[in-house]
Design a protein around this motif. Structure first.
Motif, short mmCIF file in Angstrom:
data_model
loop_
_atom_site.label_atom_id
_atom_site.label_comp_id
_atom_site.label_asym_id
_atom_site.label_seq_id
_atom_site.Cartn_x
_atom_site.Cartn_y
_atom_site.Cartn_z
N UNK A 13 -0.30 1.66 -10.42
CA UNK A 13 0.72 2.05 -9.45
C UNK A 13 2.01 1.28 -9.73
N UNK A 14 3.06 2.00 -10.00
CA UNK A 14 4.36 1.39 -10.27
C UNK A 14 5.37 1.77 -9.20
N UNK A 15 6.25 0.85 -8.91
CA UNK A 15 7.38 1.10 -8.03
C UNK A 15 8.56 1.58 -8.87
N UNK A 64 -5.05 6.37 -14.54
CA UNK A 64 -4.03 7.35 -14.18
C UNK A 64 -2.84 6.64 -13.56
N UNK A 65 -1.67 7.23 -13.72
CA UNK A 65 -0.45 6.59 -13.24
C UNK A 65 0.09 7.22 -11.97
N UNK A 123 -6.89 -0.21 -6.78
CA UNK A 123 -6.13 0.11 -7.98
C UNK A 123 -6.31 -1.00 -9.01
N UNK A 124 -6.02 -0.67 -10.26
CA UNK A 124 -6.15 -1.63 -11.35
C UNK A 124 -4.92 -2.51 -11.52
N UNK A 125 -3.74 -1.89 -11.38
CA UNK A 125 -2.49 -2.58 -11.70
C UNK A 125 -1.43 -2.21 -10.68
#
Length: 208
Positions: free
Chosen positions: A142-144, A103-104, A189-191
């Motif tokens: 998780x992206x910034x 999930x993002x 988290x994965x990424x």
């Protein structure tokens, strides 16, 4: 849930709400790439990107076109494998595929970056996000979001300097080590991803 495959985000929902969002940028010799120049390694004066035709002709009634493409691995959207900065760590093909999906979650720091291009996402930024959207679950990507994508493809805007070959002059945001530690250890988290050239903010020019 969304899935990212080579920079294209596919959003799944109910049939009449499904849509595909193209997040890609043009990938060619003009695309911003992190400069590489380590003296004594031979990794200097090389071509960052090359695309050339190998075949462009008819064979009987069938047209065949084949190209050869070479590019530097820190060019465009990419994954930094653990081996990039850790001797003996996993290389890209050794990362299990299940570690690259999930999930993002997007941590939005656009307002904080406006007055500080060297901003580093903090633990408090993550907690603020969770207070509004709930706790980040395990195996998440998780992206910034710093708004830096709007600067592409201009390399000088992306790197925040007119000297795009000298990392000591760069200015762009990233993650703080404490925020990464929290996400990886406490939230599992994965990424962890960015919309800038590096996970680390450009200043100071170190890579914790």
């Amino acid at each position: 849930m969304f899935s990212i495959i080579f920079g294209v985000c596919v959003v799944f929902g109910i049939a009449d709400a499904r849509r595909i969002v193209d997040l890609t940028h043009t990938f060619d010799h003009d695309a911003p790439k992190y400069p590489l120049g380590f003296s004594g390694t031979g990794a200097t004066n090389f071509v960052y990107f090359n695309s050339m035709p190998l075949i462009k002709q008819y064979f009987d009634d069938m047209w065949v076109e084949v190209r050869k493409i070479e590019f530097y691995e820190h060019h465009g959207t990419h994954i930094d494998a653990p081996s990039h900065v850790g001797n003996g760590r996993q290389s890209l093909e050794q990362i299990p595929p299940e570690r690259l999906i999930g999930p993002g979650v997007v941590i939005d720091v656009r307002d904080k970056v406006k007055d500080n291009p060297d901003y580093a996402v903090t633990v408090n930024d993550i907690l603020e996000h969770e207070r509004e959207h709930g706790k980040i679950p395990p195996n998440t990507i998780v992206n910034m979001n710093s708004g830096w994508a709007n600067k592409y493809p201009g390399a000088r805007l992306v790197f925040g300097t007119d000297n795009i070959t000298d990392p000591s002059t760069f200015h762009f945001p990233g993650w703080s080590p404490e925020a990464c530690e929290m996400l990886l250890q406490d939230r599992q988290v994965n990424v962890v991803g960015v919309d800038t050239p590096s996970t680390d903010p450009a200043q100071p020019p170190v890579y914790p």
